[in-house]
Design a protein around this motif. Structure first.
Motif, PDB file in Angstrom:
ATOM      1  N   LEU A 229     -55.515  22.111  30.257  1.00 54.97           N
ATOM      2  CA  LEU A 229     -54.730  23.212  29.708  1.00 54.97           C
ATOM      3  C   LEU A 229     -53.243  22.890  29.559  1.00 54.97           C
ATOM      4  CD1 LEU A 229     -56.238  26.397  31.420  1.00 54.97           C
ATOM      5  CD2 LEU A 229     -56.744  25.413  29.190  1.00 54.97           C
ATOM      6  N   SER A 230     -52.776  21.824  30.192  1.00 55.13           N
ATOM      7  CA  SER A 230     -51.342  21.511  30.148  1.00 55.13           C
ATOM      8  C   SER A 230     -50.793  21.292  28.738  1.00 55.13           C
ATOM      9  CB  SER A 230     -51.036  20.303  31.028  1.00 55.13           C
ATOM     10  OG  SER A 230     -51.109  20.664  32.393  1.00 55.13           O
ATOM     11  N   PRO A 231     -51.535  20.673  27.808  1.00 55.40           N
ATOM     12  CA  PRO A 231     -51.001  20.546  26.448  1.00 55.40           C
ATOM     13  C   PRO A 231     -50.712  21.905  25.801  1.00 55.40           C
ATOM     14  CG  PRO A 231     -52.787  18.998  26.749  1.00 55.40           C
ATOM     15  CD  PRO A 231     -52.794  19.896  27.961  1.00 55.40           C
ATOM     16  N   GLU A 232     -51.503  22.901  26.148  1.00 60.38           N
ATOM     17  CA  GLU A 232     -51.295  24.246  25.611  1.00 60.38           C
ATOM     18  C   GLU A 232     -50.187  24.991  26.366  1.00 60.38           C
ATOM     19  OE1 GLU A 232     -52.485  27.317  22.856  1.00 60.38           O
ATOM     20  OE2 GLU A 232     -52.932  25.187  22.983  1.00 60.38           O
ATOM     21  N   TYR A 233     -50.075  24.707  27.679  1.00 61.55           N
ATOM     22  CA  TYR A 233     -49.096  25.376  28.537  1.00 61.55           C
ATOM     23  C   TYR A 233     -48.312  24.297  29.290  1.00 61.55           C
ATOM     24  CZ  TYR A 233     -52.539  28.943  27.471  1.00 61.55           C
ATOM     25  OH  TYR A 233     -53.412  29.769  26.811  1.00 61.55           O
ATOM     26  N   PRO A 234     -47.263  23.750  28.692  1.00 62.74           N
ATOM     27  CA  PRO A 234     -46.544  22.598  29.263  1.00 62.74           C
ATOM     28  C   PRO A 234     -45.958  22.835  30.656  1.00 62.74           C
ATOM     29  CG  PRO A 234     -45.946  22.928  26.963  1.00 62.74           C
ATOM     30  CD  PRO A 234     -46.750  24.127  27.373  1.00 62.74           C
ATOM     31  N   TRP A 235     -45.705  24.087  31.003  1.00 63.81           N
ATOM     32  CA  TRP A 235     -45.126  24.405  32.308  1.00 63.81           C
ATOM     33  C   TRP A 235     -46.145  24.351  33.432  1.00 63.81           C
ATOM     34  CZ3 TRP A 235     -47.655  28.508  34.502  1.00 63.81           C
ATOM     35  CH2 TRP A 235     -48.343  29.374  33.628  1.00 63.81           C
ATOM     36  N   LEU A 236     -47.431  24.345  33.089  1.00 67.22           N
ATOM     37  CA  LEU A 236     -48.488  24.556  34.068  1.00 67.22           C
ATOM     38  C   LEU A 236     -48.555  23.472  35.139  1.00 67.22           C
ATOM     39  CD1 LEU A 236     -50.953  26.068  35.112  1.00 67.22           C
ATOM     40  CD2 LEU A 236     -52.330  24.916  33.364  1.00 67.22           C
ATOM     41  N   LYS A 237     -48.475  22.211  34.749  1.00 65.09           N
ATOM     42  CA  LYS A 237     -48.706  21.119  35.697  1.00 65.09           C
ATOM     43  C   LYS A 237     -47.681  21.121  36.823  1.00 65.09           C
ATOM     44  CE  LYS A 237     -50.567  17.382  34.318  1.00 65.09           C
ATOM     45  NZ  LYS A 237     -50.908  16.060  33.710  1.00 65.09           N
ATOM     46  N   ASP A 238     -46.402  21.231  36.488  1.00 60.60           N
ATOM     47  CA  ASP A 238     -45.366  21.207  37.520  1.00 60.60           C
ATOM     48  C   ASP A 238     -45.430  22.443  38.412  1.00 60.60           C
ATOM     49  OD1 ASP A 238     -44.387  18.761  36.732  1.00 60.60           O
ATOM     50  OD2 ASP A 238     -42.787  19.593  35.477  1.00 60.60           O
ATOM     51  N   VAL A 239     -45.652  23.596  37.798  1.00 57.11           N
ATOM     52  CA  VAL A 239     -45.734  24.829  38.584  1.00 57.11           C
ATOM     53  C   VAL A 239     -46.920  24.774  39.538  1.00 57.11           C
ATOM     54  CG1 VAL A 239     -46.186  27.314  38.461  1.00 57.11           C
ATOM     55  CG2 VAL A 239     -44.549  26.265  36.899  1.00 57.11           C
ATOM     56  N   TYR A 240     -48.068  24.342  39.036  1.00 53.79           N
ATOM     57  CA  TYR A 240     -49.267  24.242  39.869  1.00 53.79           C
ATOM     58  C   TYR A 240     -49.029  23.308  41.051  1.00 53.79           C
ATOM     59  CZ  TYR A 240     -54.013  23.065  41.309  1.00 53.79           C
ATOM     60  OH  TYR A 240     -55.154  22.849  42.057  1.00 53.79           O
ATOM     61  N   LYS A 241     -48.441  22.152  40.778  1.00 52.60           N
ATOM     62  CA  LYS A 241     -48.191  21.169  41.836  1.00 52.60           C
ATOM     63  C   LYS A 241     -47.263  21.728  42.908  1.00 52.60           C
ATOM     64  CE  LYS A 241     -46.420  16.473  42.562  1.00 52.60           C
ATOM     65  NZ  LYS A 241     -45.825  15.276  41.891  1.00 52.60           N
ATOM     66  N   ASN A 242     -46.201  22.388  42.480  1.00 49.52           N
ATOM     67  CA  ASN A 242     -45.244  22.944  43.438  1.00 49.52           C
ATOM     68  C   ASN A 242     -45.843  24.068  44.276  1.00 49.52           C
ATOM     69  OD1 ASN A 242     -43.209  21.209  42.582  1.00 49.52           O
ATOM     70  ND2 ASN A 242     -42.435  22.644  41.050  1.00 49.52           N
ATOM     71  N   LEU A 243     -46.707  24.863  43.665  1.00 48.02           N
ATOM     72  CA  LEU A 243     -47.279  26.007  44.378  1.00 48.02           C
ATOM     73  C   LEU A 243     -48.355  25.624  45.375  1.00 48.02           C
ATOM     74  CD1 LEU A 243     -47.541  28.643  41.507  1.00 48.02           C
ATOM     75  CD2 LEU A 243     -45.889  28.608  43.385  1.00 48.02           C
ATOM     76  N   CYS A 244     -49.002  24.500  45.169  1.00 45.93           N
ATOM     77  CA  CYS A 244     -50.069  24.079  46.089  1.00 45.93           C
ATOM     78  C   CYS A 244     -49.554  23.948  47.511  1.00 45.93           C
ATOM     79  CB  CYS A 244     -50.682  22.761  45.619  1.00 45.93           C
ATOM     80  SG  CYS A 244     -51.841  22.949  44.251  1.00 45.93           S
ATOM     81  N   GLY A 245     -48.286  23.563  47.661  1.00 45.91           N
ATOM     82  CA  GLY A 245     -47.700  23.422  48.987  1.00 45.91           C
ATOM     83  C   GLY A 245     -47.589  24.737  49.733  1.00 45.91           C
ATOM     84  N   TYR A 246     -47.643  25.863  49.005  1.00 45.63           N
ATOM     85  CA  TYR A 246     -47.564  27.170  49.654  1.00 45.63           C
ATOM     86  C   TYR A 246     -48.936  27.702  50.047  1.00 45.63           C
ATOM     87  CZ  TYR A 246     -42.638  27.408  48.498  1.00 45.63           C
ATOM     88  OH  TYR A 246     -41.297  27.142  48.432  1.00 45.63           O
ATOM     89  N   VAL A 247     -49.980  27.238  49.384  1.00 46.36           N
ATOM     90  CA  VAL A 247     -51.328  27.667  49.732  1.00 46.36           C
ATOM     91  C   VAL A 247     -51.812  26.945  50.980  1.00 46.36           C
ATOM     92  CG1 VAL A 247     -53.727  27.727  48.966  1.00 46.36           C
ATOM     93  CG2 VAL A 247     -51.898  28.280  47.366  1.00 46.36           C
ATOM     94  N   HIS A 248     -51.529  25.640  51.045  1.00 47.66           N
ATOM     95  CA  HIS A 248     -51.908  24.832  52.196  1.00 47.66           C
ATOM     96  C   HIS A 248     -50.674  24.617  53.066  1.00 47.66           C
ATOM     97  CE1 HIS A 248     -55.518  24.106  49.890  1.00 47.66           C
ATOM     98  NE2 HIS A 248     -54.783  23.642  48.900  1.00 47.66           N
ATOM     99  N   PHE A 249     -50.817  24.751  54.374  1.00 48.85           N
ATOM    100  CA  PHE A 249     -49.688  24.583  55.282  1.00 48.85           C
ATOM    101  C   PHE A 249     -49.095  23.197  55.090  1.00 48.85           C
ATOM    102  CE2 PHE A 249     -48.013  23.681  59.655  1.00 48.85           C
ATOM    103  CZ  PHE A 249     -46.939  24.558  59.568  1.00 48.85           C
TER     104      PHE A 249
END
Length: 227
Positions: free
Chosen positions: A127-147
């Motif tokens: 989905l990143s080609p359609e939503y260029p912001w997705l990859k960086d946002v997803y990566k940064n947010l994963c740190g908040y889901v997992h301790f």
């Protein structure tokens, strides 16, 4: 579909709140499409909308309580919702896929029409080609889901390199973030909700059209349009 951008936090929350009415409209459309006939993908859409409704209320509550860490965790969960629902567009037989998910199978272990396992990282790449912001946002947010170290960073209030001192803030409120940071989080949540709605609307259009009973749905929507 462009990412939502608001001028301030108040306007951002108003935009997000407005999507509550869209959920009701989509729910009615799902149930009324094709003269009320129901398919497995309908059930997956209903689950996604129910999850979104609860996530949204919790997210706004956390934003208003100035709890950034928990709010970002819910944002990550909402992104997960549209990512996994979008997987229906990648498989050979969407209704069989929906039935598998409803039956308890993990989406990350299921394969798309090209034989690729649809883990979250793969769905982000698709989905990143359609939503260029997705990859960086997803990566940064994963740190908040997992301790992780993200939670320590969240606790740091200030750092003085010259004096080699660190000030920590341990409490329910996150007071170090500027307003634009809160606005950005809310706008990102609204974008995630809109993307989910976009896919659900694509299914509704398909359900009202053709191939709904032949295990086929419209291709992945492009540029704000459905087939």
């Amino acid at each position: 579909m462009e990412r939502v951008e608001s001028k301030n936090l108040e306007k951002a929350i108003i935009k997000l709140r407005s999507t509550e009415f869209q959920i009701i409209d989509l729910e009615n459309a799902v149930f009324s499409a094709d003269n009320g006939n129901m398919f497995p993908l309908d059930l997956l859409a209903i689950a996604a909308m129910k999850r979104t409704s609860g996530n949204m209320e919790g997210f706004i509550t956390l934003i208003e309580a100035k709890n950034m860490a928990a709010a970002r965790s819910l944002l990550r969960i909402q992104i997960d919702t549209f990512l996994r629902f979008s997987a229906s567009w990648l498989v050979e037989k969407p209704h069989d896929f929906a039935s598998d998910v409803i039956g308890g199978k993990q989406i990350r272990n299921l394969k798309d029409r090209n034989g690729k396992k649809m883990n979250d990282g793969y769905l982000v790449d698709v989905l990143s080609p359609e939503y260029p912001w997705l990859k960086d946002v997803y990566k940064n947010l994963c740190g908040y889901v997992h301790f992780s170290g993200s939670h320590l960073s969240n606790a740091v209030q200030s750092f003085n390199d010259n004096e080699r001192t660190v000030t920590f803030h341990i409490g329910k409120e996150d007071i170090k973030y500027p307003e634009w940071s809160w606005t950005e989080a809310v706008d990102c949540f609204t974008s995630a909700v809109n993307i989910l709605f976009y896919y659900i609307d694509g299914w509704i259009q398909t359900k009202n059209g053709v191939d709904k009973a032949n295990n086929q749905i419209h291709p992945t929507p492009k540029n704000g349009e459905t087939d």
